[in-house]
Design a protein around this motif. Structure first.
Motif, mmCIF file in Angstrom:
data_model
loop_
_atom_site.group_PDB
_atom_site.id
_atom_site.type_symbol
_atom_site.label_atom_id
_atom_site.label_comp_id
_atom_site.label_asym_id
_atom_site.label_seq_id
_atom_site.Cartn_x
_atom_site.Cartn_y
_atom_site.Cartn_z
ATOM 1 N N GLY A 182 -20.437 -14.543 35.118
ATOM 2 C CA GLY A 182 -19.641 -13.339 34.871
ATOM 3 C C GLY A 182 -18.782 -12.963 36.067
ATOM 4 O O GLY A 182 -17.620 -12.587 35.917
ATOM 5 N N ALA A 183 -19.365 -13.069 37.272
ATOM 6 C CA ALA A 183 -18.599 -12.773 38.493
ATOM 7 C C ALA A 183 -17.437 -13.761 38.660
ATOM 8 O O ALA A 183 -16.336 -13.365 39.062
ATOM 9 C CB ALA A 183 -19.516 -12.814 39.708
ATOM 10 N N MET A 184 -17.672 -15.022 38.319
ATOM 11 C CA MET A 184 -16.603 -16.022 38.432
ATOM 12 C C MET A 184 -15.494 -15.766 37.415
ATOM 13 O O MET A 184 -14.309 -15.921 37.732
ATOM 14 C CB MET A 184 -17.181 -17.425 38.275
ATOM 15 N N ILE A 185 -15.870 -15.343 36.209
ATOM 16 C CA ILE A 185 -14.857 -15.000 35.205
ATOM 17 C C ILE A 185 -14.036 -13.806 35.685
ATOM 18 O O ILE A 185 -12.802 -13.800 35.598
ATOM 19 C CB ILE A 185 -15.513 -14.707 33.840
ATOM 20 N N SER A 223 -11.738 -12.639 25.742
ATOM 21 C CA SER A 223 -11.530 -12.603 27.197
ATOM 22 C C SER A 223 -10.427 -11.625 27.577
ATOM 23 O O SER A 223 -10.554 -10.891 28.558
ATOM 24 C CB SER A 223 -11.222 -14.007 27.737
ATOM 25 N N GLY A 224 -9.360 -11.608 26.816
ATOM 26 C CA GLY A 224 -8.275 -10.678 27.125
ATOM 27 C C GLY A 224 -8.683 -9.228 26.957
ATOM 28 O O GLY A 224 -8.422 -8.384 27.813
ATOM 29 N N HIS A 225 -9.337 -8.928 25.832
ATOM 30 C CA HIS A 225 -9.760 -7.548 25.583
ATOM 31 C C HIS A 225 -11.019 -7.192 26.362
ATOM 32 O O HIS A 225 -11.087 -6.151 27.015
ATOM 33 C CB HIS A 225 -10.010 -7.320 24.088
ATOM 34 N N GLY A 226 -12.035 -8.050 26.277
ATOM 35 C CA GLY A 226 -13.336 -7.733 26.856
ATOM 36 C C GLY A 226 -13.367 -7.731 28.365
ATOM 37 O O GLY A 226 -14.011 -6.883 28.987
ATOM 38 N N VAL A 227 -12.686 -8.659 28.988
ATOM 39 C CA VAL A 227 -12.708 -8.743 30.454
ATOM 40 C C VAL A 227 -11.564 -7.936 31.062
ATOM 41 O O VAL A 227 -11.781 -7.057 31.887
ATOM 42 C CB VAL A 227 -12.645 -10.217 30.930
ATOM 43 N N CYS A 228 -10.359 -8.236 30.621
ATOM 44 C CA CYS A 228 -9.190 -7.606 31.250
ATOM 45 C C CYS A 228 -8.851 -6.237 30.668
ATOM 46 O O CYS A 228 -8.530 -5.316 31.412
ATOM 47 C CB CYS A 228 -7.986 -8.543 31.143
ATOM 48 N N LEU A 244 -11.158 -1.545 23.917
ATOM 49 C CA LEU A 244 -12.506 -1.054 23.647
ATOM 50 C C LEU A 244 -12.842 -1.222 22.165
ATOM 51 O O LEU A 244 -13.913 -1.730 21.806
ATOM 52 C CB LEU A 244 -12.646 0.416 24.062
ATOM 53 N N VAL A 245 -11.921 -0.822 21.297
ATOM 54 C CA VAL A 245 -12.138 -0.960 19.850
ATOM 55 C C VAL A 245 -12.272 -2.441 19.488
ATOM 56 O O VAL A 245 -13.170 -2.818 18.713
ATOM 57 C CB VAL A 245 -10.995 -0.287 19.058
ATOM 58 N N ALA A 246 -11.419 -3.283 20.028
ATOM 59 C CA ALA A 246 -11.482 -4.721 19.740
ATOM 60 C C ALA A 246 -12.807 -5.309 20.213
ATOM 61 O O ALA A 246 -13.455 -6.067 19.482
ATOM 62 C CB ALA A 246 -10.313 -5.442 20.404
ATOM 63 N N THR A 247 -13.240 -4.967 21.419
ATOM 64 C CA THR A 247 -14.490 -5.504 21.958
ATOM 65 C C THR A 247 -15.687 -5.022 21.158
ATOM 66 O O THR A 247 -16.612 -5.799 20.886
ATOM 67 C CB THR A 247 -14.626 -5.137 23.448
ATOM 68 N N LEU A 248 -15.700 -3.752 20.763
ATOM 69 C CA LEU A 248 -16.786 -3.251 19.910
ATOM 70 C C LEU A 248 -16.812 -3.996 18.576
ATOM 71 O O LEU A 248 -17.887 -4.320 18.057
ATOM 72 C CB LEU A 248 -16.642 -1.744 19.692
ATOM 73 N N THR A 249 -15.640 -4.305 18.047
ATOM 74 C CA THR A 249 -15.558 -5.070 16.800
ATOM 75 C C THR A 249 -16.095 -6.485 16.996
ATOM 76 O O THR A 249 -16.876 -6.984 16.184
ATOM 77 C CB THR A 249 -14.104 -5.105 16.282
ATOM 78 N N PHE A 250 -15.682 -7.151 18.090
ATOM 79 C CA PHE A 250 -16.176 -8.507 18.385
ATOM 80 C C PHE A 250 -17.692 -8.508 18.496
ATOM 81 O O PHE A 250 -18.379 -9.348 17.921
ATOM 82 C CB PHE A 250 -15.632 -9.042 19.722
#
Length: 142
Positions: A13-16, A104-109, A119-125
């Motif tokens: 996770g730290a590397m990502i 990765s785009g929504h959840g990390v960045c 936030l909505v996209a990540t909760l959906t994923f």
């Protein structure tokens, strides 16, 4: 059962996170894998092609390097059902285009930028992932 690996997961996770920060600092781009990979195909042949290609090659090479360094095989179970895999790939591709980005785009960045859309996209994923795992493991029994 899935193995619990808190140290390896934290390091990964730290590397990502570090790679996302470096890509933003050096290229001014968000580390969304679907956008990076999608822009490797025509008509996107621009000055950033080499950096996108290198990023994707790094994603593919990383597990091979870990395997070479540790001698341990990287185990992944993938379905042999080609129609199912094709349908899943199309659904994931459609979802990342429809959702204006991938995990990765929504959840990390996106979350690190406090984006409500991310936030909505990540909760959906995440909700979809939890439901899918429950159905596959407990209802279907796979």
């Amino acid at each position: 059962m899935t193995e619990f690996t808190p140290l390896a997961s934290s390091i990964g996770g730290a590397m990502i996170g570090l790679s996302a920060v470096l890509l933003m600092a050096w290229e001014g781009r968000i580390a969304g894998i679907s956008g990076i990979a999608g822009r490797l195909l025509p008509p996107y042949r621009d000055s950033a092609f080499r950096s996108r290609f290198g990023f994707v090659i790094g994603l593919v090479a990383a597990p091979l390097l870990v395997m070479a360094a540790t001698g341990n095989p990287i185990m992944q179970t993938v379905s042999a059902n080609l129609p199912l895999m094709a349908a899943a790939g199309l659904l994931v591709g459609f979802g990342s285009v429809y959702g204006n980005g991938c995990t990765s785009g929504h959840g990390v960045c996106g979350l690190s930028r406090l984006s409500v859309r991310s936030l909505v996209a990540t909760l959906t994923f995440m909700t979809t992932a939890v439901v899918t795992v429950f159905v596959v493991r407990h209802l279907i029994g796979a």
